[in-house]
Design a protein around this motif. Sequence first.
Motif, PDB file in Angstrom:
ATOM      1  N   GLU A   1      12.296   3.878  -8.400  1.00 61.18           N
ATOM      2  CA  GLU A   1      12.058   3.585  -6.991  1.00 61.18           C
ATOM      3  C   GLU A   1      10.653   3.013  -6.782  1.00 61.18           C
ATOM      4  O   GLU A   1      10.464   2.060  -6.020  1.00 61.18           O
ATOM      5  N   GLU A   2       9.674   3.577  -7.477  1.00 64.23           N
ATOM      6  CA  GLU A   2       8.303   3.077  -7.361  1.00 64.23           C
ATOM      7  C   GLU A   2       8.211   1.635  -7.847  1.00 64.23           C
ATOM      8  O   GLU A   2       7.558   0.795  -7.220  1.00 64.23           O
ATOM      9  N   GLN A   3       8.892   1.329  -8.950  1.00 64.82           N
ATOM     10  CA  GLN A   3       8.868  -0.031  -9.467  1.00 64.82           C
ATOM     11  C   GLN A   3       9.543  -1.002  -8.502  1.00 64.82           C
ATOM     12  O   GLN A   3       9.068  -2.124  -8.307  1.00 64.82           O
ATOM     13  N   ALA A   4      10.653  -0.578  -7.891  1.00 64.28           N
ATOM     14  CA  ALA A   4      11.321  -1.441  -6.922  1.00 64.28           C
ATOM     15  C   ALA A   4      10.421  -1.692  -5.714  1.00 64.28           C
ATOM     16  O   ALA A   4      10.326  -2.830  -5.223  1.00 64.28           O
ATOM     17  N   LEU A   5       9.751  -0.655  -5.245  1.00 68.44           N
ATOM     18  CA  LEU A   5       8.847  -0.830  -4.110  1.00 68.44           C
ATOM     19  C   LEU A   5       7.658  -1.714  -4.486  1.00 68.44           C
ATOM     20  O   LEU A   5       7.211  -2.530  -3.673  1.00 68.44           O
ATOM     21  N   GLN A   6       7.172  -1.568  -5.721  1.00 64.00           N
ATOM     22  CA  GLN A   6       6.055  -2.411  -6.154  1.00 64.00           C
ATOM     23  C   GLN A   6       6.491  -3.874  -6.247  1.00 64.00           C
ATOM     24  O   GLN A   6       5.733  -4.774  -5.892  1.00 64.00           O
ATOM     25  N   ARG A   7       7.736  -4.118  -6.691  1.00 63.04           N
ATOM     26  CA  ARG A   7       8.251  -5.494  -6.715  1.00 63.04           C
ATOM     27  C   ARG A   7       8.329  -6.051  -5.298  1.00 63.04           C
ATOM     28  O   ARG A   7       7.998  -7.216  -5.059  1.00 63.04           O
ATOM     29  N   ASP A   8       8.757  -5.225  -4.336  1.00 64.52           N
ATOM     30  CA  ASP A   8       8.814  -5.681  -2.944  1.00 64.52           C
ATOM     31  C   ASP A   8       7.415  -6.016  -2.433  1.00 64.52           C
ATOM     32  O   ASP A   8       7.217  -7.037  -1.767  1.00 64.52           O
ATOM     33  N   VAL A   9       6.447  -5.153  -2.725  1.00 62.60           N
ATOM     34  CA  VAL A   9       5.075  -5.412  -2.281  1.00 62.60           C
ATOM     35  C   VAL A   9       4.558  -6.698  -2.910  1.00 62.60           C
ATOM     36  O   VAL A   9       3.928  -7.528  -2.236  1.00 62.60           O
ATOM     37  N   ASP A  10       4.828  -6.886  -4.207  1.00 60.78           N
ATOM     38  CA  ASP A  10       4.378  -8.104  -4.872  1.00 60.78           C
ATOM     39  C   ASP A  10       5.035  -9.341  -4.269  1.00 60.78           C
ATOM     40  O   ASP A  10       4.384 -10.376  -4.102  1.00 60.78           O
ATOM     41  N   ALA A  11       6.331  -9.231  -3.927  1.00 60.01           N
ATOM     42  CA  ALA A  11       7.028 -10.379  -3.335  1.00 60.01           C
ATOM     43  C   ALA A  11       6.473 -10.690  -1.944  1.00 60.01           C
ATOM     44  O   ALA A  11       6.305 -11.858  -1.586  1.00 60.01           O
ATOM     45  N   TYR A  12       6.172  -9.666  -1.145  1.00 59.74           N
ATOM     46  CA  TYR A  12       5.645  -9.898   0.198  1.00 59.74           C
ATOM     47  C   TYR A  12       4.190 -10.364   0.180  1.00 59.74           C
ATOM     48  O   TYR A  12       3.736 -11.009   1.117  1.00 59.74           O
ATOM     49  N   SER A  13       3.460 -10.015  -0.860  1.00 58.89           N
ATOM     50  CA  SER A  13       2.055 -10.403  -0.891  1.00 58.89           C
ATOM     51  C   SER A  13       1.809 -11.684  -1.686  1.00 58.89           C
ATOM     52  O   SER A  13       0.657 -12.066  -1.860  1.00 58.89           O
ATOM     53  N   ALA A  14       2.856 -12.320  -2.166  1.00 60.49           N
ATOM     54  CA  ALA A  14       2.690 -13.596  -2.862  1.00 60.49           C
ATOM     55  C   ALA A  14       2.193 -14.647  -1.867  1.00 60.49           C
ATOM     56  O   ALA A  14       2.546 -14.610  -0.678  1.00 60.49           O
ATOM     57  N   PRO A  15       1.376 -15.578  -2.304  1.00 55.83           N
ATOM     58  CA  PRO A  15       0.813 -16.569  -1.373  1.00 55.83           C
ATOM     59  C   PRO A  15       1.890 -17.370  -0.641  1.00 55.83           C
ATOM     60  O   PRO A  15       1.756 -17.627   0.557  1.00 55.83           O
ATOM     61  N   GLU A  16       2.958 -17.739  -1.329  1.00 58.76           N
ATOM     62  CA  GLU A  16       4.015 -18.518  -0.674  1.00 58.76           C
ATOM     63  C   GLU A  16       4.685 -17.699   0.432  1.00 58.76           C
ATOM     64  O   GLU A  16       4.985 -18.213   1.511  1.00 58.76           O
ATOM     65  N   ALA A  17       4.937 -16.420   0.157  1.00 56.63           N
ATOM     66  CA  ALA A  17       5.577 -15.575   1.156  1.00 56.63           C
ATOM     67  C   ALA A  17       4.660 -15.360   2.357  1.00 56.63           C
ATOM     68  O   ALA A  17       5.114 -15.365   3.510  1.00 56.63           O
ATOM     69  N   LEU A  18       3.369 -15.171   2.089  1.00 57.96           N
ATOM     70  CA  LEU A  18       2.421 -14.987   3.200  1.00 57.96           C
ATOM     71  C   LEU A  18       2.332 -16.254   4.049  1.00 57.96           C
ATOM     72  O   LEU A  18       2.305 -16.187   5.287  1.00 57.96           O
TER      73      LEU A  18
END
Length: 188
Positions: A72-89
Amino acid sequence: MSRKPELRGRAARLARLLPTGSGRAARTPFVLLVVVLLGGGLIGLLVLNSALSEGSFQLDDLQDDVKSYTDEEQALQRDVDAYSAPEALQRRARELGMVPGGDPAFLEPDGRVRGVPSPAAAQTPASLPLVLAPEALAPASAAGPAPTPTPTPTSAPAPPPSPSDSPALPPPTGPSARSTPLSTNPGR
Protein backbone atom coordinates in the motif's frame (compact mmCIF):
# COMPACT_ATOMS: atom_id res chain seq x y z
CA MET A 1 14.22 -67.34 65.53
CA SER A 2 16.96 -67.10 63.33
CA ARG A 3 19.55 -64.95 64.62
CA LYS A 4 21.69 -62.75 62.47
CA PRO A 5 25.31 -63.49 62.61
CA GLU A 6 27.50 -60.85 64.12
CA LEU A 7 29.79 -59.09 61.79
CA ARG A 8 33.30 -58.16 62.73
CA GLY A 9 35.92 -55.86 61.43
CA ARG A 10 35.47 -54.30 58.06
CA ALA A 11 32.08 -55.91 57.39
CA ALA A 12 30.69 -54.41 60.61
CA ARG A 13 31.77 -50.93 59.61
CA LEU A 14 30.13 -51.30 56.16
CA ALA A 15 26.94 -52.66 57.70
CA ARG A 16 26.64 -49.56 59.86
CA LEU A 17 26.76 -47.32 56.76
CA LEU A 18 23.93 -49.15 54.96
CA PRO A 19 20.33 -48.85 56.24
CA THR A 20 19.02 -51.88 57.98
CA GLY A 21 15.31 -51.58 56.89
CA SER A 22 13.80 -53.00 53.75
CA GLY A 23 15.06 -51.51 50.50
CA ARG A 24 11.55 -51.12 49.09
CA ALA A 25 10.45 -48.52 51.60
CA ALA A 26 13.41 -46.29 50.78
CA ARG A 27 12.93 -46.56 47.00
CA THR A 28 9.27 -45.47 46.86
CA PRO A 29 9.80 -41.73 47.53
CA PHE A 30 12.68 -41.68 45.06
CA VAL A 31 10.60 -43.34 42.32
CA LEU A 32 7.71 -40.94 42.97
CA LEU A 33 10.11 -37.98 42.79
CA VAL A 34 11.49 -39.18 39.43
CA VAL A 35 7.99 -39.77 38.00
CA VAL A 36 6.83 -36.30 39.14
CA LEU A 37 9.92 -34.64 37.66
CA LEU A 38 9.51 -36.48 34.34
CA GLY A 39 5.78 -35.68 34.17
CA GLY A 40 6.40 -32.02 35.04
CA GLY A 41 9.13 -31.84 32.41
CA LEU A 42 6.87 -33.31 29.72
CA ILE A 43 4.02 -30.95 30.61
CA GLY A 44 6.45 -28.02 30.59
CA LEU A 45 7.71 -29.02 27.12
CA LEU A 46 4.12 -29.31 25.87
CA VAL A 47 3.26 -25.81 27.15
CA LEU A 48 6.48 -24.38 25.69
CA ASN A 49 5.84 -26.03 22.33
CA SER A 50 2.28 -24.71 22.12
CA ALA A 51 3.45 -21.19 23.08
CA LEU A 52 6.10 -21.31 20.34
CA SER A 53 3.52 -22.47 17.80
CA GLU A 54 1.16 -19.65 18.75
CA GLY A 55 4.01 -17.16 18.47
CA SER A 56 4.86 -18.54 15.04
CA PHE A 57 1.29 -18.05 13.84
CA GLN A 58 1.25 -14.49 15.17
CA LEU A 59 4.57 -13.81 13.44
CA ASP A 60 3.16 -15.07 10.13
CA ASP A 61 0.08 -12.84 10.51
CA LEU A 62 2.23 -9.81 11.32
CA GLN A 63 4.52 -10.50 8.36
CA ASP A 64 1.45 -10.66 6.08
CA ASP A 65 0.28 -7.32 7.52
CA VAL A 66 3.71 -5.78 6.94
CA LYS A 67 3.69 -7.03 3.34
CA SER A 68 0.25 -5.56 2.65
CA TYR A 69 1.20 -2.25 4.29
CA THR A 70 4.41 -2.13 2.27
CA ASP A 71 2.46 -2.74 -0.94
CA GLU A 72 0.00 0.00 0.00
CA GLU A 73 2.85 2.39 0.82
CA GLN A 74 4.48 1.70 -2.53
CA ALA A 75 1.20 2.28 -4.38
CA LEU A 76 0.70 5.57 -2.56
CA GLN A 77 4.29 6.59 -3.29
CA ARG A 78 3.71 5.85 -7.00
CA ASP A 79 0.60 8.07 -6.88
CA VAL A 80 2.57 10.87 -5.21
CA ASP A 81 5.33 10.53 -7.79
CA ALA A 82 2.79 10.62 -10.64
CA TYR A 83 1.06 13.72 -9.23
CA SER A 84 4.32 15.52 -8.56
CA ALA A 85 5.82 14.90 -12.00
CA PRO A 86 6.43 18.17 -13.88
CA GLU A 87 4.08 17.22 -16.74
CA ALA A 88 1.26 16.39 -14.33
CA LEU A 89 1.78 19.62 -12.39
CA GLN A 90 1.76 21.65 -15.59
CA ARG A 91 -1.40 19.93 -16.88
CA ARG A 92 -3.19 20.42 -13.55
CA ALA A 93 -2.13 24.07 -13.41
CA ARG A 94 -3.54 24.65 -16.90
CA GLU A 95 -6.78 22.91 -15.88
CA LEU A 96 -7.05 25.32 -12.96
CA GLY A 97 -6.55 28.31 -15.24
CA MET A 98 -2.98 29.14 -14.26
CA VAL A 99 -0.64 30.63 -16.83
CA PRO A 100 3.15 30.67 -16.92
CA GLY A 101 4.58 33.72 -15.22
CA GLY A 102 6.71 36.31 -16.95
CA ASP A 103 10.36 36.99 -16.33
CA PRO A 104 11.07 37.56 -12.63
CA ALA A 105 13.14 40.29 -11.10
CA PHE A 106 15.53 39.65 -8.22
CA LEU A 107 16.53 41.87 -5.32
CA GLU A 108 20.18 41.99 -4.42
CA PRO A 109 21.17 42.15 -0.73
CA ASP A 110 22.11 45.80 -1.16
CA GLY A 111 18.59 46.65 -2.47
CA ARG A 112 19.31 46.83 -6.21
CA VAL A 113 16.87 45.19 -8.61
CA ARG A 114 18.41 42.71 -11.02
CA GLY A 115 16.38 41.91 -14.16
CA VAL A 116 13.28 43.42 -15.69
CA PRO A 117 9.98 41.88 -14.55
CA SER A 118 7.33 41.12 -17.13
CA PRO A 119 3.66 40.34 -16.51
CA ALA A 120 2.13 36.93 -17.16
CA ALA A 121 0.48 36.38 -20.51
CA ALA A 122 -3.19 37.32 -20.55
CA GLN A 123 -5.72 34.53 -20.86
CA THR A 124 -8.10 34.45 -23.76
CA PRO A 125 -11.64 33.10 -23.28
CA ALA A 126 -10.76 30.13 -25.47
CA SER A 127 -7.96 29.17 -23.12
CA LEU A 128 -10.16 29.24 -20.02
CA PRO A 129 -10.36 25.83 -18.36
CA LEU A 130 -13.40 23.68 -18.69
CA VAL A 131 -15.12 22.98 -15.42
CA LEU A 132 -16.92 19.66 -15.65
CA ALA A 133 -20.26 19.03 -14.03
CA PRO A 134 -20.38 16.22 -11.44
CA GLU A 135 -22.45 14.14 -13.86
CA ALA A 136 -19.54 14.10 -16.29
CA LEU A 137 -17.27 12.68 -13.60
CA ALA A 138 -19.67 9.80 -12.81
CA PRO A 139 -18.76 6.30 -14.07
CA ALA A 140 -19.86 5.21 -17.54
CA SER A 141 -22.46 2.88 -16.03
CA ALA A 142 -24.75 5.85 -15.34
CA ALA A 143 -28.24 5.86 -16.87
CA GLY A 144 -27.62 8.42 -19.59
CA PRO A 145 -24.81 9.76 -21.70
CA ALA A 146 -22.48 12.22 -20.03
CA PRO A 147 -23.32 15.85 -20.86
CA THR A 148 -20.83 17.86 -22.82
CA PRO A 149 -18.73 20.17 -20.67
CA THR A 150 -19.43 23.85 -20.88
CA PRO A 151 -16.77 26.47 -20.28
CA THR A 152 -17.30 28.33 -17.05
CA PRO A 153 -15.06 31.22 -16.09
CA THR A 154 -13.45 30.50 -12.74
CA SER A 155 -13.15 34.15 -11.73
CA ALA A 156 -16.88 34.97 -11.86
CA PRO A 157 -18.30 35.89 -8.45
CA ALA A 158 -21.02 33.77 -6.90
CA PRO A 159 -24.53 35.21 -7.16
CA PRO A 160 -25.74 36.79 -3.93
CA PRO A 161 -28.18 34.67 -1.96
CA SER A 162 -31.78 35.69 -2.38
CA PRO A 163 -33.69 36.61 0.77
CA SER A 164 -36.37 34.00 0.00
CA ASP A 165 -33.87 31.11 0.14
CA SER A 166 -33.33 30.98 3.89
CA PRO A 167 -33.95 34.11 5.95
CA ALA A 168 -32.84 32.47 9.21
CA LEU A 169 -29.29 31.65 8.03
CA PRO A 170 -26.60 34.32 7.70
CA PRO A 171 -24.93 34.65 4.30
CA PRO A 172 -21.97 32.25 3.87
CA THR A 173 -18.46 33.54 4.31
CA GLY A 174 -15.01 32.10 3.63
CA PRO A 175 -13.48 30.47 0.55
CA SER A 176 -16.50 28.28 -0.20
CA ALA A 177 -18.77 31.34 -0.42
CA ARG A 178 -16.65 32.79 -3.22
CA SER A 179 -16.60 29.62 -5.34
CA THR A 180 -18.75 29.35 -8.43
CA PRO A 181 -21.37 26.63 -8.87
CA LEU A 182 -20.29 23.82 -11.15
CA SER A 183 -23.58 23.27 -12.94
CA THR A 184 -27.17 24.39 -12.94
CA ASN A 185 -28.83 21.14 -13.93
CA PRO A 186 -32.60 21.39 -13.27
CA GLY A 187 -32.89 17.59 -13.34
CA ARG A 188 -31.04 17.16 -10.09
